[in-house]
Design an enzyme around this catalytic site. Structure first.
Site, PDB file in Angstrom:
ATOM      1  N   ASN A  40      -2.298  -2.173  14.376  1.00  0.00           N
ATOM      2  CA  ASN A  40      -2.225  -1.512  13.071  1.00  0.00           C
ATOM      3  C   ASN A  40      -1.521  -2.454  12.094  1.00  0.00           C
ATOM      4  O   ASN A  40      -1.062  -3.529  12.468  1.00  0.00           O
ATOM      5  CB  ASN A  40      -1.488  -0.167  13.193  1.00  0.00           C
ATOM      6  CG  ASN A  40      -1.623   0.681  11.940  1.00  0.00           C
ATOM      7  OD1 ASN A  40      -2.697   0.770  11.348  1.00  0.00           O
ATOM      8  ND2 ASN A  40      -0.530   1.296  11.504  1.00  0.00           N
ATOM      9  N   ASP A  85      -5.788   0.526  13.393  1.00  0.00           N
ATOM     10  CA  ASP A  85      -7.015  -0.224  13.135  1.00  0.00           C
ATOM     11  C   ASP A  85      -7.875  -0.289  14.377  1.00  0.00           C
ATOM     12  O   ASP A  85      -9.107  -0.315  14.312  1.00  0.00           O
ATOM     13  CB  ASP A  85      -6.688  -1.633  12.648  1.00  0.00           C
ATOM     14  CG  ASP A  85      -6.253  -1.632  11.204  1.00  0.00           C
ATOM     15  OD1 ASP A  85      -5.039  -1.710  10.949  1.00  0.00           O
ATOM     16  OD2 ASP A  85      -7.133  -1.497  10.334  1.00  0.00           O
ATOM     17  N   GLN A 115       0.823  -1.212   0.000  1.00  0.00           N
ATOM     18  CA  GLN A 115       0.000   0.000   0.000  1.00  0.00           C
ATOM     19  C   GLN A 115       0.857   1.263   0.000  1.00  0.00           C
ATOM     20  O   GLN A 115       0.453   2.297  -0.530  1.00  0.00           O
ATOM     21  CB  GLN A 115      -0.931   0.038   1.226  1.00  0.00           C
ATOM     22  CG  GLN A 115      -2.006  -1.015   1.242  1.00  0.00           C
ATOM     23  CD  GLN A 115      -1.592  -2.246   2.026  1.00  0.00           C
ATOM     24  OE1 GLN A 115      -0.400  -2.536   2.157  1.00  0.00           O
ATOM     25  NE2 GLN A 115      -2.549  -2.976   2.538  1.00  0.00           N
TER      26      GLN A 115
END
Lengths: 348, 348
Positions: free
Chosen positions: B252, B242, B201
């Site tokens: 996370n 998260d 990402q």
């Protein structure tokens, strides 16, 4: 070598010598394809090295030695009187195939020295030297394997980085050789291999090689190593080295320093495995090592990005781990625990 | 939104609403291709979420809200008397599109509550609520951006992980929103973005997004972050979350814990940026968070490897960073320095 003298070898061999020439396993095609190509000239072997069909400093040195044998074979066939002049072109070409590989220059110097002693048909005499380089590398790996496996006694899980196995050497491995020896002794249950971005040597080569030898291996993203250590699954991290300074600082594949810091934090021990030829006594400490950076396109292009005024990539080839983060340096000549300039002197 | 109310938005918008429906930027195609697809039904939006065309918890919640508007539009057109029954199927389908996304359930609950109050044509009323969800997310991002940028004052280089930007949110970003605000204030010179394997990402989304907004960005392999910190180029690492436990432990993206340990070792500070909705007060500490593992094929298949009795992969989706390694948690409601159960209570 098709007639490898060591029954302990990996089932994987990066280099095999036969009457036809040098069979080179194309590591760029692994693990999708297992493809051997035969090179029967020195120029061909130089190309196999520069194109990275063969990689790993010890394997490159061995390939170059066989390359000199092939050069001598063709030169001697063309003119027994002048082949010693012609072979210099071959040696130069081989030396230029990977300009920073210490083992390459060392192997070529040894072949040149043998050439100076050669009389009559050089092929049998030079082949014997090339085979000796190959077998010595294997024997050194095996010695390191034994010494390192002693340290690993009791470790159930071991983490490794990059590829330091049969593919990178004469057929056994440095760090992966230690792991191989520990596995053969029993007790060690699993190898954890990082992907080793951006070239993914761990994913493409190490896991494939371990699979060939039926040694249980688990691949993980480089960034998951810390979480793995936290889980308690690994007791040792075992890595190779590109260059070791006189004080025990270690230059190795990018990511090694990261693993060293993380290992210290989690009480995981760090072992560096490399032959004594990797120790550079002229380099006092890691501060004197200049870290080469590769082309930023290696990171950007897979993502269709172009380097420009806004976007770029930082692509160091290796990093330097201070000796204070290393628990043991394992060489064929002995083990240095808690390396320092004083402790390293035992190897001189 | 094509008529985005905030002039401070990124030039990148994952979601744009128009009379035709919801335009979704296909993040699977980035950065090779910038491809918007229009979805004009709730089922279509659910498919856009489940197929990961849109990703990032806040962006998913916003997309689902617009999906409910589209469902109401079609339902009301078919039968003004019965659309409130029909919309339940759409909401169920949207809720099932990504089963673990907290923001998704929160947004759908808010839309369902609005539906219960609706009389006559539901479209203008529900669209107003969906827009409010979108704008509130943007406003929260902007508030976090200001608070976080205050902390970053004086930092020349900032490291980030994964994508937490305009692509993942209503158009600004959480961690990347803080970086955006700091860049606009001046002083910050460069963002360093990790690749963020195995989904990349950082490489595919963050570097592309920063390039669109002309914020200088340097991509690096995850394993190079330690060596970057050692160089002194970064003073802060800034990441999203998260889930945050009541004591400040942070779940996370995998690799966050690694960066946290490395940051502590190098004196680099760690900032976690997330809206208060990410804090799970029912989770006392990170020890109570079960880390989901994704399919090992995500790591093995790019290397033509198959999981078997010998070879496998370990593919945790996220990791848990203990509060002791976090210097600041930045929410829209305020900043918690040196988070602990006591310090976190200021957010309740």
């Amino acid at each position: 070598m098709s007639d490898h003298p060591f029954s302990t070898a990996s089932s994987v061999q990066a280099l095999k010598w036969s009457d036809r020439g040098l069979d080179v396993l194309d590591q760029r095609a692994l693990p999708g394809e297992v493809l051997y190509q035969t090179f029967d000239t020195a120029a061909g072997v130089a190309e196999a090295i520069s194109s990275m069909r063969v990689r790993g400093a010890p394997a490159i040195g061995i390939a170059a030695a066989y390359g000199v044998v092939l050069g001598a074979k063709h030169g001697f066939a063309r003119g027994p009187a002048v082949w010693k002049q012609a072979i210099e072109d071959d040696i130069r070409r081989l030396a230029e195939s990977r300009p920073t590989a210490v083992n390459l220059f060392w192997a070529l110097a040894r072949m040149r020295e043998a050439i100076s002693r050669t009389e009559g048909d050089p092929v049998p005499q030079l082949l014997a030297v090339a085979r000796k380089i190959h077998e010595d590398d294997f024997a050194a790996n095996l010695a390191m394997g034994e010494l390192g496996a002693n340290l690993l006694a009791g470790a159930q899980g071991v983490l490794t980085h990059c590829n330091t196995g049969a593919l990178a050497t004469g057929g056994y491995g440095t760090a992966l050789g230690v792991i191989r020896s520990a596995w053969r002794r029993g007790g060690m249950e699993r190898v954890y291999a990082t992907e080793t971005r951006p070239w993914s040597q761990g994913a493409r080569l190490t896991v494939w090689e371990l699979n060939q030898d039926k040694i249980p291996a688990t691949l993980l993203a480089d960034s998951a190593a810390a979480w793995l250590m936290k889980s308690g699954a690994v007791q040792w991290a075992v890595v190779g080295a590109d260059r070791i300074a006189a004080n025990g600082d270690v230059a190795n594949k990018i990511g090694t320093y990261s693993l060293a810091v993380l290992a210290k934090h989690h009480g995981v021990k760090l072992m560096v495995v490399a032959p004594t030829s990797t120790v550079d006594w002229a380099t006092a400490s890691g501060a004197d090592i200049v870290v080469e950076e590769r082309d930023q396109r290696e990171l950007l292009h897979p993502c269709f990005l172009e380097a420009g005024s806004v976007v770029g990539a930082w692509n160091p080839v290796f990093d330097v781990t201070p000796a204070a983060l290393v628990d043991a340096i394992v060489t064929e000549a002995g083990v240095v625990l808690n390396p320092s300039a004083e402790a390293m002197a035992s190897l001189r």
